[in-house]
Design a protein around this motif. Structure first.
Motif, short mmCIF file in Angstrom:
data_model
loop_
_atom_site.label_atom_id
_atom_site.label_comp_id
_atom_site.label_asym_id
_atom_site.label_seq_id
_atom_site.Cartn_x
_atom_site.Cartn_y
_atom_site.Cartn_z
N ARG A 122 0.81 -1.22 0.00
CA ARG A 122 0.00 0.00 0.00
C ARG A 122 0.85 1.28 0.00
O ARG A 122 0.38 2.33 -0.44
CB ARG A 122 -0.94 0.02 1.20
CG ARG A 122 -0.26 -0.06 2.56
CD ARG A 122 -1.29 -0.16 3.68
NE ARG A 122 -0.68 -0.40 4.98
CZ ARG A 122 -0.37 -1.60 5.44
NH1 ARG A 122 -0.61 -2.67 4.70
NH2 ARG A 122 0.17 -1.75 6.63
N GLY A 123 2.08 1.20 0.47
CA GLY A 123 2.92 2.39 0.51
C GLY A 123 3.84 2.53 -0.70
O GLY A 123 4.73 3.38 -0.70
N GLN A 124 3.62 1.72 -1.73
CA GLN A 124 4.53 1.70 -2.86
C GLN A 124 4.49 2.98 -3.68
O GLN A 124 3.52 3.74 -3.65
CB GLN A 124 4.21 0.50 -3.76
CG GLN A 124 2.89 0.61 -4.50
CD GLN A 124 2.49 -0.68 -5.18
OE1 GLN A 124 3.24 -1.65 -5.20
NE2 GLN A 124 1.29 -0.72 -5.74
N SER A 125 5.56 3.21 -4.43
CA SER A 125 5.66 4.33 -5.36
C SER A 125 5.22 3.85 -6.74
O SER A 125 5.84 2.96 -7.31
CB SER A 125 7.10 4.85 -5.42
OG SER A 125 7.22 5.89 -6.35
N ARG A 126 4.16 4.41 -7.27
CA ARG A 126 3.60 3.93 -8.53
C ARG A 126 4.41 4.36 -9.74
O ARG A 126 4.44 3.66 -10.76
CB ARG A 126 2.15 4.38 -8.67
CG ARG A 126 1.26 3.80 -7.56
CD ARG A 126 -0.20 3.84 -7.93
NE ARG A 126 -0.99 3.02 -7.04
CZ ARG A 126 -2.20 2.57 -7.31
NH1 ARG A 126 -2.76 2.87 -8.48
NH2 ARG A 126 -2.86 1.84 -6.44
N LYS A 127 5.04 5.49 -9.67
CA LYS A 127 5.90 5.98 -10.76
C LYS A 127 7.07 6.72 -10.13
O LYS A 127 6.93 7.28 -9.05
CB LYS A 127 5.12 6.91 -11.70
CG LYS A 127 4.07 6.18 -12.54
CD LYS A 127 3.44 7.13 -13.54
CE LYS A 127 2.42 6.38 -14.43
NZ LYS A 127 1.80 7.30 -15.41
#
Length: 204
Positions: A122-127
């Motif tokens: 959930r805390g990931q960086s999408r770009k």
């Protein structure tokens, strides 16, 4: 510990740019899912290269930090490949009573229990994505308990149906793997899919 794991992929586009693998390494299982950036040249090549990068370096994955570090190195390697575009990547390593990993992009890893869904990414960086040269990998770690399900999936599954519907299908796994039913959650009445759908479902 993983008692059973299954990888399934099905094309929703003319070219399936999703990839995945289940890699056994000693007492650990390494799961990886990638989704080549749609509409960009070299998406499938980037996704394939990312999976092979994990396969070749699986022995280095001994904690969430090492997973994040591997994704950063992968980003640079894919960026330097002349035929590769960009891709998401999620790594999950299961060993003992722990799952750890890291991710970049909008593919996800969920730990599904009897009553709750824990979105590990959930805390990931999408770009930016893997292959951009500027990706930012976000690590995660979680203790596990018996009877949980680990799901890694591209957005072709996660984006087009409700999380609780996915969890209900996973929790219904008694004998036969429920993977076909997961795909049917997002299939249109026409039989087409909204996107490429790839996932790994494991029982812990």
């Amino acid at each position: 510990m993983v008692t059973n794991a299954s990888l399934q992929t099905e094309a929703g586009n003319p070219e399936n740019q999703d990839r995945g693998a289940v890699i056994a390494h000693g007492s650990r299982q390494v799961l990886v899912i990638t989704d080549g950036a749609g509409g960009l040249t070299g998406g499938a090549e980037a996704a394939e290269m990312a999976v092979e990068f994990v396969r070749q370096h699986a022995g280095l994955l001994d904690g969430s930090g090492s997973c994040a570090s591997l994704l950063q190195k992968m980003d640079q390697a894919v960026a330097q490949a002349s035929n590769a575009g960009e891709t998401t990547c999620v790594i999950a390593v299961v060993g003992g009573d722990q799952v750890f990993g890291a991710s970049v992009g909008d593919s996800g890893a969920w730990l599904i229990g009897e009553k709750a869904i824990d979105d590990l990414t959930r805390g990931q960086s999408r770009k930016p994505l893997i292959g951009s040269g500027g990706a930012r990998a976000v690590p995660y770690v979680r203790q596990t308990v018996g009877g949980e399900y680990l799901l890694l999936a591209t957005d072709g599954l996660l984006k087009y149906t409700q999380a609780e519907r996915i969890a209900t299908v996973c929790r219904g796994w008694v004998t036969e793997l429920p993977t076909p039913r997961l795909v049917e959650l997002v299939r249109y009445p026409s039989g087409a899919l909204p996107d490429d759908v790839t996932f790994i479902l494991a029982r812990l």
